[in-house]
Design a protein around this motif. Structure first.
Motif, PDB file in Angstrom:
ATOM      1  N   LEU A   1      -4.760   0.739   0.695  1.00  0.00           N
ATOM      2  CA  LEU A   1      -4.883  -0.568   1.352  1.00  0.00           C
ATOM      3  C   LEU A   1      -5.758  -1.514   0.536  1.00  0.00           C
ATOM      4  O   LEU A   1      -5.421  -2.694   0.364  1.00  0.00           O
ATOM      5  N   ALA A   2      -6.882  -0.997   0.014  1.00  0.00           N
ATOM      6  CA  ALA A   2      -7.754  -1.844  -0.802  1.00  0.00           C
ATOM      7  C   ALA A   2      -7.049  -2.275  -2.085  1.00  0.00           C
ATOM      8  O   ALA A   2      -7.142  -3.442  -2.506  1.00  0.00           O
ATOM      9  N   ALA A   3      -6.335  -1.353  -2.716  1.00  0.00           N
ATOM     10  CA  ALA A   3      -5.609  -1.699  -3.936  1.00  0.00           C
ATOM     11  C   ALA A   3      -4.501  -2.712  -3.657  1.00  0.00           C
ATOM     12  O   ALA A   3      -4.245  -3.610  -4.466  1.00  0.00           O
ATOM     13  N   ALA A   4      -3.848  -2.606  -2.495  1.00  0.00           N
ATOM     14  CA  ALA A   4      -2.793  -3.563  -2.147  1.00  0.00           C
ATOM     15  C   ALA A   4      -3.372  -4.953  -1.920  1.00  0.00           C
ATOM     16  O   ALA A   4      -2.800  -5.953  -2.374  1.00  0.00           O
ATOM     17  N   GLU A   5      -4.501  -5.051  -1.217  1.00  0.00           N
ATOM     18  CA  GLU A   5      -5.126  -6.357  -0.996  1.00  0.00           C
ATOM     19  C   GLU A   5      -5.539  -6.995  -2.315  1.00  0.00           C
ATOM     20  O   GLU A   5      -5.342  -8.196  -2.534  1.00  0.00           O
ATOM     21  N   ALA A   6      -6.128  -6.182  -3.223  1.00  0.00           N
ATOM     22  CA  ALA A   6      -6.536  -6.724  -4.517  1.00  0.00           C
ATOM     23  C   ALA A   6      -5.329  -7.180  -5.332  1.00  0.00           C
ATOM     24  O   ALA A   6      -5.363  -8.230  -5.986  1.00  0.00           O
ATOM     25  N   ALA A   7      -4.238  -6.413  -5.307  1.00  0.00           N
ATOM     26  CA  ALA A   7      -3.048  -6.785  -6.078  1.00  0.00           C
ATOM     27  C   ALA A   7      -2.415  -8.071  -5.549  1.00  0.00           C
ATOM     28  O   ALA A   7      -2.012  -8.945  -6.322  1.00  0.00           O
ATOM     29  N   ILE A   8      -2.338  -8.218  -4.222  1.00  0.00           N
ATOM     30  CA  ILE A   8      -1.746  -9.427  -3.647  1.00  0.00           C
ATOM     31  C   ILE A   8      -2.614 -10.647  -3.947  1.00  0.00           C
ATOM     32  O   ILE A   8      -2.105 -11.727  -4.278  1.00  0.00           O
TER      33      ILE A   8
ATOM     34  N   ALA B   1       0.829  -1.211   0.000  1.00  0.00           N
ATOM     35  CA  ALA B   1       0.000   0.000   0.000  1.00  0.00           C
ATOM     36  C   ALA B   1       0.859   1.255   0.000  1.00  0.00           C
ATOM     37  O   ALA B   1       0.525   2.244  -0.683  1.00  0.00           O
ATOM     38  N   LYS B   2       1.960   1.246   0.721  1.00  0.00           N
ATOM     39  CA  LYS B   2       2.860   2.405   0.747  1.00  0.00           C
ATOM     40  C   LYS B   2       3.457   2.659  -0.634  1.00  0.00           C
ATOM     41  O   LYS B   2       3.553   3.809  -1.079  1.00  0.00           O
ATOM     42  N   ALA B   3       3.851   1.579  -1.319  1.00  0.00           N
ATOM     43  CA  ALA B   3       4.405   1.745  -2.666  1.00  0.00           C
ATOM     44  C   ALA B   3       3.347   2.257  -3.635  1.00  0.00           C
ATOM     45  O   ALA B   3       3.630   3.129  -4.477  1.00  0.00           O
ATOM     46  N   LEU B   4       2.122   1.751  -3.535  1.00  0.00           N
ATOM     47  CA  LEU B   4       1.055   2.210  -4.420  1.00  0.00           C
ATOM     48  C   LEU B   4       0.692   3.667  -4.145  1.00  0.00           C
ATOM     49  O   LEU B   4       0.432   4.437  -5.069  1.00  0.00           O
ATOM     50  N   ALA B   5       0.670   4.062  -2.872  1.00  0.00           N
ATOM     51  CA  ALA B   5       0.350   5.444  -2.528  1.00  0.00           C
ATOM     52  C   ALA B   5       1.440   6.405  -2.994  1.00  0.00           C
ATOM     53  O   ALA B   5       1.152   7.544  -3.378  1.00  0.00           O
ATOM     54  N   ALA B   6       2.695   5.962  -2.974  1.00  0.00           N
ATOM     55  CA  ALA B   6       3.779   6.813  -3.469  1.00  0.00           C
ATOM     56  C   ALA B   6       3.679   7.013  -4.976  1.00  0.00           C
ATOM     57  O   ALA B   6       3.984   8.090  -5.494  1.00  0.00           O
ATOM     58  N   ALA B   7       3.230   5.967  -5.689  1.00  0.00           N
ATOM     59  CA  ALA B   7       3.090   6.091  -7.140  1.00  0.00           C
ATOM     60  C   ALA B   7       1.841   6.870  -7.532  1.00  0.00           C
ATOM     61  O   ALA B   7       1.840   7.583  -8.538  1.00  0.00           O
ATOM     62  N   ASP B   8       0.763   6.768  -6.740  1.00  0.00           N
ATOM     63  CA  ASP B   8      -0.489   7.451  -7.046  1.00  0.00           C
ATOM     64  C   ASP B   8      -1.009   8.090  -5.765  1.00  0.00           C
ATOM     65  O   ASP B   8      -1.711   7.438  -4.983  1.00  0.00           O
ATOM     66  N   PRO B   9      -0.687   9.360  -5.502  1.00  0.00           N
ATOM     67  CA  PRO B   9      -1.102   9.993  -4.236  1.00  0.00           C
ATOM     68  C   PRO B   9      -2.614  10.116  -4.089  1.00  0.00           C
ATOM     69  O   PRO B   9      -3.095  10.320  -2.970  1.00  0.00           O
ATOM     70  N   THR B  10      -3.379  10.016  -5.177  1.00  0.00           N
ATOM     71  CA  THR B  10      -4.835  10.169  -5.078  1.00  0.00           C
ATOM     72  C   THR B  10      -5.498   8.972  -4.396  1.00  0.00           C
ATOM     73  O   THR B  10      -6.682   9.059  -4.044  1.00  0.00           O
ATOM     74  N   LEU B  11      -4.794   7.858  -4.198  1.00  0.00           N
ATOM     75  CA  LEU B  11      -5.396   6.688  -3.565  1.00  0.00           C
ATOM     76  C   LEU B  11      -5.745   6.947  -2.101  1.00  0.00           C
ATOM     77  O   LEU B  11      -6.785   6.493  -1.618  1.00  0.00           O
ATOM     78  N   GLY B  12      -4.870   7.639  -1.390  1.00  0.00           N
ATOM     79  CA  GLY B  12      -5.127   7.881   0.012  1.00  0.00           C
ATOM     80  C   GLY B  12      -4.841   6.651   0.862  1.00  0.00           C
ATOM     81  O   GLY B  12      -4.291   5.645   0.395  1.00  0.00           O
TER      82      GLY B  12
END
Length: 383
Positions: free
Chosen positions: A212-219, A196-207
Motif C-alpha cells: 500500500l505504501a509503495a502504491a501511494e508513492a508510485a501514484i 498495491a495488488k500488482a506490486l505485491a504480486a511482483a514482489d511478495p516480500t512487500l506484504g
C-alpha cells in the motif's frame, strides 16, 4: 497417494537456507539428514500432513473399491477376488493419469490427453458405484460409495494441482498470492488497492502495508511527473511564440517523463526550503520588545485616540497603472525592438515591456507589423 510434485517454494527453513560447506570425505560417510528433512525430501510435506493425507485417501479408496466389488459380485456375477482387482485397477488408473498430467504440466507441457483420461476414468468409477447400487436397489449405497469414489479422486487432484502451482511460482511461471486488502479498501481506495495488488504480486516480500505504501508513492510520483511534463509542453509552446506545430515537433523528440523524473531526482529540496524561509522572513515586520513588569507598573496608560471621522466614498473609480504613452510612440519602440532582435516582438513581451493590457498589446503589435501604418513626423523626430 501421498507422493506429490516436490518444490523448494514451500520448503522449511532447514531446506531453503543455503547449503553449508561440504564436509570432509570421512565425515560424509556417517552424515545423515534429519527425520523431518528426509520426510520433506521424499513427500514434499511434513510428516503430520503426509499422515493425514494418506489416511484420508486410503479410507476413500477402500470404501470406493468395496462398493465397486459389491456391484461386480451382485450385478455382474464376478468372483470376489476378480471384482476387487478390477475395482482397484479402475480407481488407481484415474489417479495415475492425474499424477502424470500434473508432472507433465509442471514441466511446461499442456498434458491434455492424460488429464482427459483421468477425468473419464474417475467418472466411470463414480458411475459404477452410483448406477450399480441403484440397479441393486440400494440408494443409500449409491450415494455413499459414489461420494467416496469421487472424494478419492478430488483429494488427489486438489493436492497435485496445489503442488504444481507451487512449482510454477518457484520457477517464476505463476504469480504469488497477494494479501487480502478488504472490501472497504477496495471501495474507498480502488486505484491505490489495485496498484498495491500488482506490486505485491511482483514482489511478495512487500506484504500488505508495504504494498500500500509503495502504491501511494508510485501514484504520487506519476502525478508529479505528469504535471511537470505538461508544464514543459507549455514552456516549449511559449519559447516558439505560440507556434503549436513547431513546439509539438520539438517536444516529440524527447521523453518528457524521463526529463520530469530526472528533474525530480536533481531537485535540491534543502536549497528550496532555505530560499522560501528567507523570502518569508524578509517580509516579516520587526516585533516590539516585550514590556517588563516595572514598566507596566510605572507607566500610565496612554489615552485612547479619538475616532476618526469616516470619509465619504466618492464615485471616482480606482486608477490603474498603465502606460500613458500614445500608440505611435509605442509602435515606434516595437519596431525598434524588432530591428534589434531580428524577430517580431510577441504580445507577452509587449505587455511586459510597456506594462499595458493584452488588448492594447495585441493592437500595437498588429500596427507595428503593418507596413501601411506610418508614424507621425513628431514621433520620428523624437526617436
Amino acid at each position: 497417494m501421498t507422493t506429490f510434485i516436490e518444490t523448494r517454494a514451500e520448503a522449511p527453513a532447514f531446506l531453503a537456507a543455503e547449503p553449508a560447506p561440504a564436509a570432509p570425505v570421512a565425515d560424509r560417510v556417517t552424515a545423515r539428514p534429519t527425520v523431518e528433512a528426509a520426510w520433506w525430501l521424499v513427500l514434499g510435506e511434513t510428516p503430520g500432513h503426509a499422515a493425514i493425507t494418506g489416511v484420508f485417501y486410503a479410507v476413500c479408496l477402500i470404501a470406493a473399491v468395496f462398493g465397486q466389488s459389491l456391484v461386480g459380485t451382485a450385478v455382474l456375477g464376478l468372483a470376489l477376488w476378480f471384482a476387487l482387482t478390477l475395482a482397484c485397477a479402475l480407481e488407481l488408473a484415474g489417479v495415475k493419469f492425474a499424477y502424470d498430467a500434473a508432472v507433465a504440466r509442471a514441466a511446461g507441457e499442456h498434458a491434455i490427453v492424460p488429464q482427459a483420461l483421468s477425468y473419464v476414468l474417475a467418472a466411470i468409477a463414480v458411475g459404477v458405484n452410483i448406477f450399480g447400487h441403484l440397479v441393486m436397489g440400494d440408494a443409500f449405497g449409491a450415494a455413499v460409495f459414489g461420494l467416496f469414489s469421487a472424494l478419492a479422486f478430488i483429494a488427489f487432484t486438489i493436492r497435485a494441482e496445489f503442488r504444481r502451482r507451487q512449482a510454477d511460482r518457484a520457477a517464476g511461471k505463476a504469480a504469488h498470492p497477494t494479501p487480502a486488502y478488504g472490501l472497504g479498501r477496495w471501495i474507498t481506495q480502488r486505484a491505490i488497492t489495485k496498484r498495491a495488488k500488482a506490486l505485491a504480486a511482483a514482489d511478495p516480500t512487500l506484504g500488505l502495508y508495504g504494498s500500500l505504501a509503495a502504491a501511494e508513492a508510485a501514484i504520487a510520483t506519476e502525478a508529479r511527473r505528469a504535471e511537470i511534463a505538461g508544464l514543459l509542453r507549455r514552456k516549449a509552446l511559449a519559447d516558439f511564440n505560440g507556434d503549436k506545430l513547431r513546439a509539438s515537433l520539438y517536444v516529440a523528440q524527447y521523453d518528457l517523463d524521463r526529463i520530469a523524473a530526472e528533474l525530480c531526482e536533481q531537485a535540491d529540496h534543502t536549497a528550496a526550503v532555505t530560499d522560501i524561509a528567507a523570502d518569508l522572513n524578509a517580509g516579516r515586520t520587526t516585533t516590539a520588545p516585550a514590556r517588563t513588569a516595572s514598566t507596566a507598573d510605572t507607566t500610565a496608560p496612554a489615552p485612547a485616540p479619538a475616532p476618526k471621522a469616516r470619509q465619504t466614498r466618492t464615485s471616482t473609480a480606482k486608477t490603474k497603472r498603465t502606460n500613458t504613452a500614445d500608440d505611435a510612440a509605442l509602435v515606434a519602440r516595437l519596431r525598434a525592438l524588432a530591428t534589434e532582435t531580428g524577430t517580431a516582438v510577441s504580445i507577452n513581451r509587449a505587455r511586459t515591456e510597456f506594462r499595458i493590457g493584452t488588448p492594447r498589446a495585441t493592437r500595437l503589435v498588429g500596427l507595428a507589423a503593418d507596413p501601411a501604418y506610418t508614424l507621425p513626423a513628431e514621433t520620428l523626430a523624437t526617436d
